[in-house]
Design an enzyme around this catalytic site. Structure first.
Site, mmCIF file in Angstrom:
data_model
loop_
_atom_site.group_PDB
_atom_site.id
_atom_site.type_symbol
_atom_site.label_atom_id
_atom_site.label_comp_id
_atom_site.label_asym_id
_atom_site.label_seq_id
_atom_site.Cartn_x
_atom_site.Cartn_y
_atom_site.Cartn_z
ATOM 1 N N TYR A 31 29.128 -23.559 7.328
ATOM 2 C CA TYR A 31 29.953 -24.754 7.181
ATOM 3 C C TYR A 31 30.461 -25.224 8.539
ATOM 4 C CZ TYR A 31 34.300 -22.163 7.963
ATOM 5 O OH TYR A 31 35.305 -21.434 8.527
ATOM 6 N N HIS A 100 19.244 -10.357 -3.996
ATOM 7 C CA HIS A 100 19.687 -10.405 -2.598
ATOM 8 C C HIS A 100 18.708 -11.027 -1.592
ATOM 9 C CE1 HIS A 100 22.834 -7.966 -4.287
ATOM 10 N NE2 HIS A 100 23.460 -7.873 -3.127
ATOM 11 N N LYS A 144 29.135 -19.404 11.752
ATOM 12 C CA LYS A 144 30.212 -19.981 10.929
ATOM 13 C C LYS A 144 29.787 -19.893 9.462
ATOM 14 C CE LYS A 144 33.620 -23.715 11.289
ATOM 15 N NZ LYS A 144 34.832 -22.931 11.260
ATOM 16 N N GLU A 176 40.397 -13.108 18.068
ATOM 17 C CA GLU A 176 40.750 -14.517 17.826
ATOM 18 C C GLU A 176 41.739 -14.564 16.676
ATOM 19 O OE1 GLU A 176 37.366 -16.842 16.440
ATOM 20 O OE2 GLU A 176 36.558 -15.123 15.366
ATOM 21 N N LEU A 200 34.177 -16.735 16.818
ATOM 22 C CA LEU A 200 33.529 -18.038 16.645
ATOM 23 C C LEU A 200 33.614 -18.784 17.977
ATOM 24 C CD1 LEU A 200 32.253 -19.932 14.476
ATOM 25 C CD2 LEU A 200 34.398 -21.167 14.603
HETATM 26 N N1 PLP Z 1 37.837 -19.059 15.053
HETATM 27 C C1 PLP Z 1 37.664 -19.045 13.723
HETATM 28 C C2 PLP Z 1 37.502 -17.735 13.034
HETATM 29 C C3 PLP Z 1 37.635 -20.251 12.997
HETATM 30 O O1 PLP Z 1 37.445 -20.227 11.678
HETATM 31 C C4 PLP Z 1 37.817 -21.472 13.696
HETATM 32 C C5 PLP Z 1 37.800 -22.765 13.017
HETATM 33 O O2 PLP Z 1 37.802 -22.866 11.828
HETATM 34 C C6 PLP Z 1 38.016 -21.435 15.078
HETATM 35 C C7 PLP Z 1 37.998 -20.211 15.732
HETATM 36 C C8 PLP Z 1 38.191 -22.692 15.870
HETATM 37 O O3 PLP Z 1 36.973 -23.362 16.042
HETATM 38 P P1 PLP Z 1 36.903 -24.924 16.310
HETATM 39 O O4 PLP Z 1 37.704 -25.185 17.544
HETATM 40 O O5 PLP Z 1 35.466 -25.191 16.496
HETATM 41 O O6 PLP Z 1 37.499 -25.583 15.108
#
Ligand code: PLP
Length: 277
Positions: A31, A100, A144, A176, A200
Site C-alpha cells: 500500500y 500459501h 510497505k 523507527e 521503511l
Molecule cells: N515508517 C513506517 C513504519 C511507516 O508506516 C511510515 C508511513 O506510513 C513511515 C515510516 C513514513 O513514511 P512516509 O514519509 O513515506 O509517509
C-alpha cells in the site's frame, strides 16, 4: 464517493471485495498513503516508485503501467474534489482459493480512495508524546506491506499510554516509529537509522535529509541507541500525514527542553515552504 477499482474509477457502493482476496486472508499485498495539498498529490512520483519497488520485492505483477496509475490517481483526486487529505492506495496479489504459495492464475487487485484530512497543526506546534517499545516486526520493513500487526500493537500501546506514537527499538537500537521515521539531533548533528531492511524508506525522511543538507545541518545515517534517544537535544518523527512532528517526551521523560527544538523548527519551516499553496 468515487474510488479506483483495478483500472476503473467507479462508485464505492458498486465495488465488492472477494472473500478469497489474498490481501484480506494473508495480508499479501502492499500500500501507499499519499498526501494531497491544495488539490495536488504531494511527491506522487516517489510514492508510485516505492509502490513499484514493494511490488517487485514481493513479485506482485502490477496489471498496468505506473503512468496510467498516476493519471488515474490524479483523476480520482479531481473527481472527489479533494483539496486537503490523503489517498489510500492498495494492491493485493489477487483472488484465489486459500493456499500459501503464489497462485498460478491471479491478477492483482487495486483499490484507491481519498478522504479529507486537515494538517495536524496542533501536533506540529506543540509536539507529540511517545513511548519506547520493542520492535517485534519482521526483517523486511523496507517493503510497505499490508502486514501491519507489529505496528498496530505498538500504536495501541502508545494510545493506551495517552501518547501519539510508539518509537521502536531492536536490541537497543532505535529503528523507527510505528508509522513514522525517527531522527534525533545531538550537538547540531542529525542522526537517523540507515535506509536498510529494518525501516521503511520514508519519503518524508528523504525530503527532510535533503532539507537538512541544504540548511547545512550535518546528517549521519547511523541509528541512535535507546540511551542516546533519551539524552538527545531534539527528537522528531516524520511521515506523509504527520510531516515533521517534534517529540517532546518519551515514556514520560522530557526530551531537551520539553518544547520543539530549534533545528526541528528550521526543518519544519523548510518543509512548509515545499507545500503547494
Ligand atoms: N515508517 C513506517 C513504519 C511507516 O508506516 C511510515 C508511513 O506510513 C513511515 C515510516 C513514513 O513514511 P512516509 O514519509 O513515506 O509517509
Amino acid at each position: 464517493m468515487t474510488i479506483l477499482f483495478n483500472d476503473q474509477l467507479t462508485e464505492r457502493n458498486d465495488v465488492t471485495i472477494d472473500i478469497e482476496d489474498r490481501g484480506y486472508q494473508f495480508g499479501d499485498g502492499i500500500y501507499e498513503v499519499i498526501r494531497v495539498y491544495n488539490g495536488k498529490a504531494f511527491y506522487l512520483e516517489e510514492h508510485i516508485k516505492r509502490l513499484v519497488r514493494s511490488a517487485n520485492e514481493l513479485r506482485i505483477a502490477l496489471p498496468y503501467h505506473e503512468d496510467r496509475l498516476t493519471s488515474l490517481l490524479e483523476e480520482l483526486v479531481t473527481r472527489n474534489q479533494l483539496i486537503e487529505g490523503n489517498i489510500y492506495l492498495q494492491v493485493s496479489r489477487g483472488v484465489a482459493p486459500r493456499s500459501h504459495p503464489f497462485p498460478e492464475h491471479s491478477k492483482a487487485v487495486i483499490i484507491g480512495y481519498t478522504f479529507d484530512a486537515p494538517r495536524p497543526l496542533s501536533l506540529l506546534e506543540k509536539g507529540v508524546a511517545t513511548i519506547l517499545t520493542e520492535d517485534i516486526r519482521w526483517l523486511r520493513c523496507d517493503i510497505k506491506s499490508l502486514n501491519l500487526l507489529g505496528a498496530v500493537l505498538a500504536k495501541q500501546e502508545a494510545v493506551e499510554a495517552s501518547c501519539q506514537e510508539a518509537i521502536l527499538h531492536r536490541n537497543g537500537t532505535v529503528t523507527e516509529g510505528s508509522s513514522t521515521n525517527v531522527a534525533i539531533i545531538k550537538e547540531g548533528i542529525l542522526y537517523t537509522h540507515p535506509a536498510n531492511n529494518l525501516i521503511l524508506h520514508g519519503i518524508t525522511r528523504n525530503v527532510i535529509l535533503e532539507l537538512a543538507r541544504e540548511l547545512g545541518i550535518p546528517v549521519r545515517e547511523e541509528a541512535p541507541t535507546k540511551e542516546e534517544l533519551f539524552v538527545a537535544d531534539e527528537v522528531f518523527i516524520t511521515s506523509t500525514t504527520m510531516e515533521i512532528a517534534p517529540v517532546i517526551s518519551i515514556d514520560g521523560k522530557t526530551i531537551g527542553s520539553g518544547t520543539p527544538g530549534p533545528l526541528t523548527r528550521q526543518l519544519q519551516e523548510a518543509f512548509e515552504a515545499k507545500i503547494p499553496s
